[in-house]
Write a protein that holds these residues in place. Sequence first.
Motif, PDB file in Angstrom:
ATOM      1  N   GLY A   1       0.779  -1.018   0.161  1.00 23.01           N
ATOM      2  CA  GLY A   1       0.128  -0.130  -0.160  1.00 23.01           C
ATOM      3  C   GLY A   1       0.738   1.334   0.350  1.00 23.01           C
ATOM      4  N   HIS A   2       0.225   2.082  -0.328  1.00 24.54           N
ATOM      5  CA  HIS A   2       0.857   2.980   0.378  1.00 24.54           C
ATOM      6  C   HIS A   2       1.575   3.800   1.065  1.00 24.54           C
ATOM      7  N   GLY A   3       2.717   4.724   1.436  1.00 28.47           N
ATOM      8  CA  GLY A   3       3.303   4.737   2.800  1.00 28.47           C
ATOM      9  C   GLY A   3       3.711   6.318   2.493  1.00 28.47           C
ATOM     10  N   ASN A   4       3.948   6.860   3.559  1.00 28.33           N
ATOM     11  CA  ASN A   4       5.610   7.727   3.998  1.00 28.33           C
ATOM     12  C   ASN A   4       6.049   7.805   4.819  1.00 28.33           C
ATOM     13  N   LYS A   5       6.546   8.430   5.843  1.00 27.14           N
ATOM     14  CA  LYS A   5       7.823   8.276   7.009  1.00 27.14           C
ATOM     15  C   LYS A   5       7.212   6.951   8.034  1.00 27.14           C
ATOM     16  N   THR A   6       6.128   8.129   8.129  1.00 25.80           N
ATOM     17  CA  THR A   6       5.341   7.563   9.267  1.00 25.80           C
ATOM     18  C   THR A   6       3.833   6.733   9.720  1.00 25.80           C
TER      19      THR A   6
ATOM     20  N   THR B   1       8.217   3.654   4.399  1.00 23.51           N
ATOM     21  CA  THR B   1       7.892   3.002   5.988  1.00 23.51           C
ATOM     22  C   THR B   1       9.483   3.473   6.633  1.00 23.51           C
ATOM     23  N   ALA B   2       9.727   2.882   6.295  1.00 22.01           N
ATOM     24  CA  ALA B   2      11.244   2.112   6.657  1.00 22.01           C
ATOM     25  C   ALA B   2      12.002   3.162   7.160  1.00 22.01           C
ATOM     26  N   ALA B   3      11.657   4.353   6.798  1.00 25.26           N
ATOM     27  CA  ALA B   3      12.597   5.990   7.568  1.00 25.26           C
ATOM     28  C   ALA B   3      12.537   5.826   9.056  1.00 25.26           C
ATOM     29  N   GLU B   4      11.188   5.489   9.155  1.00 24.93           N
ATOM     30  CA  GLU B   4      10.212   6.803  11.089  1.00 24.93           C
ATOM     31  C   GLU B   4       9.443   4.839  11.671  1.00 24.93           C
TER      32      GLU B   4
ATOM     33  N   PHE C   1       8.381  -1.420  14.792  1.00 32.44           N
ATOM     34  CA  PHE C   1       8.532  -2.858  15.266  1.00 32.44           C
ATOM     35  C   PHE C   1       8.956  -3.646  15.468  1.00 32.44           C
ATOM     36  N   PRO C   2       8.504  -4.875  17.189  1.00 34.31           N
ATOM     37  CA  PRO C   2       9.849  -4.906  17.832  1.00 34.31           C
ATOM     38  C   PRO C   2      10.441  -6.869  17.310  1.00 34.31           C
ATOM     39  N   LEU C   3       9.956  -6.859  16.191  1.00 41.20           N
ATOM     40  CA  LEU C   3      10.880  -8.857  16.122  1.00 41.20           C
ATOM     41  C   LEU C   3      11.286  -7.994  14.520  1.00 41.20           C
ATOM     42  N   ILE C   4      10.630  -8.136  13.515  1.00 36.80           N
ATOM     43  CA  ILE C   4      11.343  -8.140  12.333  1.00 36.80           C
ATOM     44  C   ILE C   4      10.521  -6.924  11.027  1.00 36.80           C
ATOM     45  N   PHE C   5      11.293  -6.566  10.653  1.00 36.99           N
ATOM     46  CA  PHE C   5      11.197  -5.607   9.857  1.00 36.99           C
ATOM     47  C   PHE C   5      12.154  -5.204   8.574  1.00 36.99           C
ATOM     48  N   LYS C   6      11.291  -5.311   7.330  1.00 34.48           N
ATOM     49  CA  LYS C   6      11.940  -4.678   6.198  1.00 34.48           C
ATOM     50  C   LYS C   6      10.629  -4.143   5.477  1.00 34.48           C
ATOM     51  N   GLY C   7      11.404  -2.858   4.533  1.00 33.57           N
ATOM     52  CA  GLY C   7      11.003  -2.240   3.881  1.00 33.57           C
ATOM     53  C   GLY C   7      11.710  -0.766   2.989  1.00 33.57           C
ATOM     54  N   TYR C   8      11.013   0.172   2.722  1.00 31.04           N
ATOM     55  CA  TYR C   8      12.438   1.070   2.135  1.00 31.04           C
ATOM     56  C   TYR C   8      11.631   2.051   3.131  1.00 31.04           C
ATOM     57  N   ARG C   9      13.593   2.644   2.738  1.00 27.67           N
ATOM     58  CA  ARG C   9      13.011   4.724   3.245  1.00 27.67           C
ATOM     59  C   ARG C   9      13.415   5.475   2.815  1.00 27.67           C
ATOM     60  N   ASP C  10      12.644   5.643   1.673  1.00 30.33           N
ATOM     61  CA  ASP C  10      12.472   6.416   0.614  1.00 30.33           C
ATOM     62  C   ASP C  10      11.604   5.758  -0.362  1.00 30.33           C
ATOM     63  N   VAL C  11      11.293   6.681  -1.304  1.00 32.02           N
ATOM     64  CA  VAL C  11      10.175   6.752  -2.176  1.00 32.02           C
ATOM     65  C   VAL C  11      10.211   5.906  -2.774  1.00 32.02           C
ATOM     66  N   TYR C  12       9.525   4.934  -2.895  1.00 30.99           N
ATOM     67  CA  TYR C  12       9.469   3.524  -4.378  1.00 30.99           C
ATOM     68  C   TYR C  12       9.191   3.688  -5.222  1.00 30.99           C
ATOM     69  N   TYR C  13       9.963   3.548  -6.674  1.00 31.27           N
ATOM     70  CA  TYR C  13       9.161   3.559  -8.044  1.00 31.27           C
ATOM     71  C   TYR C  13       9.164   2.203  -8.044  1.00 31.27           C
ATOM     72  N   PHE C  14       8.181   1.744  -9.726  1.00 33.85           N
ATOM     73  CA  PHE C  14       8.530   1.453 -10.501  1.00 33.85           C
ATOM     74  C   PHE C  14       8.279   1.657 -11.824  1.00 33.85           C
ATOM     75  N   MET C  15       7.919   0.938 -12.718  1.00 31.16           N
ATOM     76  CA  MET C  15       7.542   1.204 -14.281  1.00 31.16           C
ATOM     77  C   MET C  15       6.712   0.162 -14.477  1.00 31.16           C
ATOM     78  N   VAL C  16       6.243   1.332 -15.399  1.00 26.46           N
ATOM     79  CA  VAL C  16       4.750   0.290 -16.259  1.00 26.46           C
ATOM     80  C   VAL C  16       4.875  -0.025 -17.527  1.00 26.46           C
TER      81      VAL C  16
END
Lengths: 108, 269
Positions: B68-73, B106-109, B114-129
């Motif tokens: 889904g969409h996200g931002n830093k927080t 969402t990985a920025a802040e 999340f107390p266990l583990i987390f994987k995400g992206y710390r900046d704007v994610y781009y993809f091409m279509v």
Amino acid sequence: MKIEEVYTAISDAEAIEFNRKRVEILKVKREAVLTLSLEEREQIELLSKAAVVEADKKTGLTTGVWSLEQVQEILEKKLDGWQNLIKPVKMELAVQKGLLKPEEVFGT
Amino acid sequence: MKIAVLTTTPDDWGDLACHYGAVWTRRSLIPWIREKGFEVFDLQDAHCNKAEFDAEVKKKYSYFKGFGHGNKTQFAGYNNRILQDAAKDDFSVFNETAVSHLSCSTAAELGKKFPLIFKGYRDVYYFMVARTTPDPFQDKLAKPYFDSDFEYDRAILSGKTHEEAIAACKAKYKEWYDKSGPYERQYLLYDASILQPYGNPKYVHPAPPPPPPPEFPCPWSDFKGPQEEVQKHVLATHCPKCPELPDACKPFVCGLPAWFRKLLGCKIP
């Protein structure tokens, strides 16, 4: 080079010019499509309709969706979002200039 | 903890990013997870709202894959309704949940919460279509991005550690980078560069629970169950009350062949 250092090592102007040239090449290729191989033609066809999409949560409901030409326009006119859109361009340019090895990002 | 996977796929047709992400998650990742033996609960479209999301999260899934969409927080669901907010939510409910976001920033802040583990992206994610095909799942330009991101989920749900799964994800980005042209590969390089893990790198997600035992049907009724249960059911429901019958009559009154009675555990010879 650290990834974050790429963004300062490559100037905005240099990245924008680099991207402008690439978009120009794409336009030229599109116009001369009959001279290209079938594979190249397919790729150009794909890229001419391609869009760059971002998954950023805006205050409204719109998502950033831009053609490659629109990306260049945003960069040149420094429209909303240009500071993020320039980052992938700078990274690619850093790789082409030998400042950054892809392995430094991918870790392989 | 419930060893199962919770996913969010807010397919909003007016939003290209959400449409693509939902289609790819539903048709590529979720079938793979199910085939691996995990139960999946997918919160789709308008069900991606705070109330329904919180109700599911309370069930303490072992894994949450959020698209889904996200931002830093904040992380959002359908129509950008906020599902997770770094400033407002209680994240202790994720004590036993591994979290993977495919979302911007969402990985920025937020990810740090999340107390266990987390994987995400710390900046704007781009993809091409490519926009040449109406079906996003057939879009050749989009595949490298989703396939690369999903490699993390596939790796960690296959028993790899958190850090091994991150490495596998980066390797998949590299694989697609090497195969892609100069226009699209810059976004693969960039997306890989903003990949951000948090939490114990040695964390291993539990294996899927063993499949339920196969069910057998009762030949005389609609009863179904594991073999032992069906045997007990047949003896209790369909066999005569053996002790009240003269021994000589028992095999005939019952009507069941001796070999079958023996299989059921009947003591009458």
